[in-house]
Motif scaffolding. Sequence first.
Motif, PDB file in Angstrom:
ATOM      1  N   HIS A   1      -9.262   1.199   4.647  1.00 54.60           N
ATOM      2  CA  HIS A   1      -8.287   2.052   3.970  1.00 54.60           C
ATOM      3  C   HIS A   1      -7.894   1.380   2.667  1.00 54.60           C
ATOM      4  CE1 HIS A   1      -7.729   4.475   7.580  1.00 54.60           C
ATOM      5  NE2 HIS A   1      -7.424   3.384   8.273  1.00 54.60           N
TER       6      HIS A   1
ATOM      7  N   HIS B   1      -4.639   1.923  -0.040  1.00 56.26           N
ATOM      8  CA  HIS B   1      -3.409   2.634  -0.380  1.00 56.26           C
ATOM      9  C   HIS B   1      -2.847   2.026  -1.660  1.00 56.26           C
ATOM     10  CE1 HIS B   1      -3.296   4.667   3.496  1.00 56.26           C
ATOM     11  NE2 HIS B   1      -3.469   3.496   4.096  1.00 56.26           N
ATOM     12  N   TRP B   2      -2.476   2.892  -2.592  1.00 56.84           N
ATOM     13  CA  TRP B   2      -1.876   2.440  -3.856  1.00 56.84           C
ATOM     14  C   TRP B   2      -0.403   2.801  -3.810  1.00 56.84           C
ATOM     15  CZ3 TRP B   2      -5.170   1.547  -8.564  1.00 56.84           C
ATOM     16  CH2 TRP B   2      -4.407   1.074  -9.647  1.00 56.84           C
TER      17      TRP B   2
ATOM     18  N   ARG C   1       6.890  10.192  -9.272  1.00 59.96           N
ATOM     19  CA  ARG C   1       5.671  10.986  -9.362  1.00 59.96           C
ATOM     20  C   ARG C   1       5.634  11.812 -10.654  1.00 59.96           C
ATOM     21  NH1 ARG C   1       2.185  12.261  -5.218  1.00 59.96           N
ATOM     22  NH2 ARG C   1       3.689  11.363  -3.749  1.00 59.96           N
TER      23      ARG C   1
ATOM     24  N   ALA D   1      -5.626   8.245  -8.291  1.00 61.89           N
ATOM     25  CA  ALA D   1      -5.245   8.984  -7.080  1.00 61.89           C
ATOM     26  C   ALA D   1      -6.364   9.884  -6.583  1.00 61.89           C
ATOM     27  CB  ALA D   1      -3.989   9.819  -7.353  1.00 61.89           C
ATOM     28  N   GLU D   2      -7.335  10.210  -7.429  1.00 60.66           N
ATOM     29  CA  GLU D   2      -8.491  10.993  -6.977  1.00 60.66           C
ATOM     30  C   GLU D   2      -9.440  10.152  -6.121  1.00 60.66           C
ATOM     31  OE1 GLU D   2     -10.361  12.589 -10.406  1.00 60.66           O
ATOM     32  OE2 GLU D   2      -8.686  13.915 -10.945  1.00 60.66           O
TER      33      GLU D   2
ATOM     34  N   VAL E   1      -8.335   6.961  -4.401  1.00 55.50           N
ATOM     35  CA  VAL E   1      -7.629   6.316  -3.283  1.00 55.50           C
ATOM     36  C   VAL E   1      -6.292   7.026  -3.078  1.00 55.50           C
ATOM     37  CG1 VAL E   1      -8.705   4.065  -3.689  1.00 55.50           C
ATOM     38  CG2 VAL E   1      -6.529   4.609  -4.792  1.00 55.50           C
ATOM     39  N   GLN E   2      -5.684   6.820  -1.931  1.00 56.22           N
ATOM     40  CA  GLN E   2      -4.384   7.431  -1.660  1.00 56.22           C
ATOM     41  C   GLN E   2      -3.299   6.707  -2.445  1.00 56.22           C
ATOM     42  OE1 GLN E   2      -3.490   8.538   2.502  1.00 56.22           O
ATOM     43  NE2 GLN E   2      -5.447   7.596   3.026  1.00 56.22           N
TER      44      GLN E   2
ATOM     45  N   HIS F   1       0.826   6.549  -3.345  1.00 47.60           N
ATOM     46  CA  HIS F   1       2.117   6.918  -2.776  1.00 47.60           C
ATOM     47  C   HIS F   1       3.241   6.487  -3.723  1.00 47.60           C
ATOM     48  CE1 HIS F   1      -0.004   7.302   1.144  1.00 47.60           C
ATOM     49  NE2 HIS F   1      -0.636   6.211   0.731  1.00 47.60           N
TER      50      HIS F   1
ATOM     51  N   LEU G   1       1.854   3.271   7.206  1.00 51.88           N
ATOM     52  CA  LEU G   1       0.500   3.090   6.709  1.00 51.88           C
ATOM     53  C   LEU G   1      -0.213   1.863   7.275  1.00 51.88           C
ATOM     54  CD1 LEU G   1       1.073   3.891   2.927  1.00 51.88           C
ATOM     55  CD2 LEU G   1       0.246   5.433   4.693  1.00 51.88           C
TER      56      LEU G   1
END
Length: 450
Positions: A402, A404-405, A411, A425-426, A428-429, A431, A446
Amino acid sequence: MSDVAERITGLVGALRAHGVRIGTGESVDAALAVEALGLSDRELLREGLAATLLHGAGQRAVFDPVFDLYFPRGTGGPDTPAADREELRDRLAAALAADDRALMAQLAAQAVDGLGGYGSSPESDGWSAYQTLDRLRPQTLLARVRTDVRGRDGGTGFADRLLDDEIRRRIEDFRRMVAAEARRRVAERRGRDEIARRGVRPTADRVDFLFAGRDQLAELRRAVQPLARKLATRLAARRRKAARGTIDLRRTLRSSLSTGGVPMRPVLRRRRPARPELVLLCDVSGSVSGFSDFTMLLVQALHDQFSKIRVFAFVNRLDEVTGLLDHGRADPDGLSARIRAEATLTGWHGSSDYGVALGEFTERYGDAVGPRTTVFVLGDARTNMSDPNLPAVRELARRARHVHWLNPEPRSRWGTGDSAAPVYAELVQMHECRTARQLGALVGRLLPVT
């Protein structure tokens, strides 16, 4: 009595708005405390309500100013005529030397009344604690108060340093009294609920990392261990649940032969959960460094939950800093300075360069990431108009279990200016993670358990 009930419900509502968990039972207890203690002794009432409504000493920073709004010392200005600045300073010096809190509170009201008003109307359009303190300058009274205290002690007293620290504490108490008085005056005009919502400083865990001051970041560092214990308990519960396994159909049917083919005792597959590996890539430049520092300390406090943790810091160069976070060696207050002193984080310029740092990680430390590894990237994804190096991110996502950023910016700001957040974000996920409260919730949700 109806006014008292309204004040209690308003106090409870304001505390809830600041994140203090208060249930119906606690609200009833607060009402009973007011009935038992009465309204004559305001400080006794303050402590009684704090005991019934709060869950920890850290919530007093929010409770005290909110209490001052709903149960004020008085209304309007002081009955005595306004004193001039020099007279106020003389009386304040005497009150500080005697540690006379009642007189200090009276002088705070007179100072706001005489020095803190602004606007053009006869009664003033508002009151400012900053303006009051800027004109009164209580911090410059330290030498005079020190001399007065020594005179009271017959020339002996405390050691100079201890005495100065005590006088500074009294001055800080007076500053808080002035702030509370100014808030009360404004609340009379604009309404208590609005001032309680906007004019009271939130708890440290609800302050944006990007705007947190030095004191708030220090408070957050002190909160790392309690938060880590809570998250460790949550992760352990998830791990126990994951270890139960699923039904082994073949063995269940074989076991059912003794009951005529009826599966009376389901057989579960035995799972041997292995603790996961964790890698942190942390932008430690500028205002983002407070967010990265707190997250690194939190993950280090959770080290028992993982088989391996490796931590890397970067600005435009990347270096491993795992050794600086070894259990028992971390100095929370000096973490940033230690990383900057002992790690190679910058090249020919000092601005963030995510493309170079991510590329350097995949080239030099690619073996740190495997199929059991979860990677957390910490940073605002602002590349200073440099190449974001998307191939390096794709390679990172391909190798890891996994990725996660965690982005400390709201946002709504992703993609503005030099932000490459949308393109990252395209791949990796990503947040939004602006506060310690959000971070705790994300880490608990997470982080893998196997």
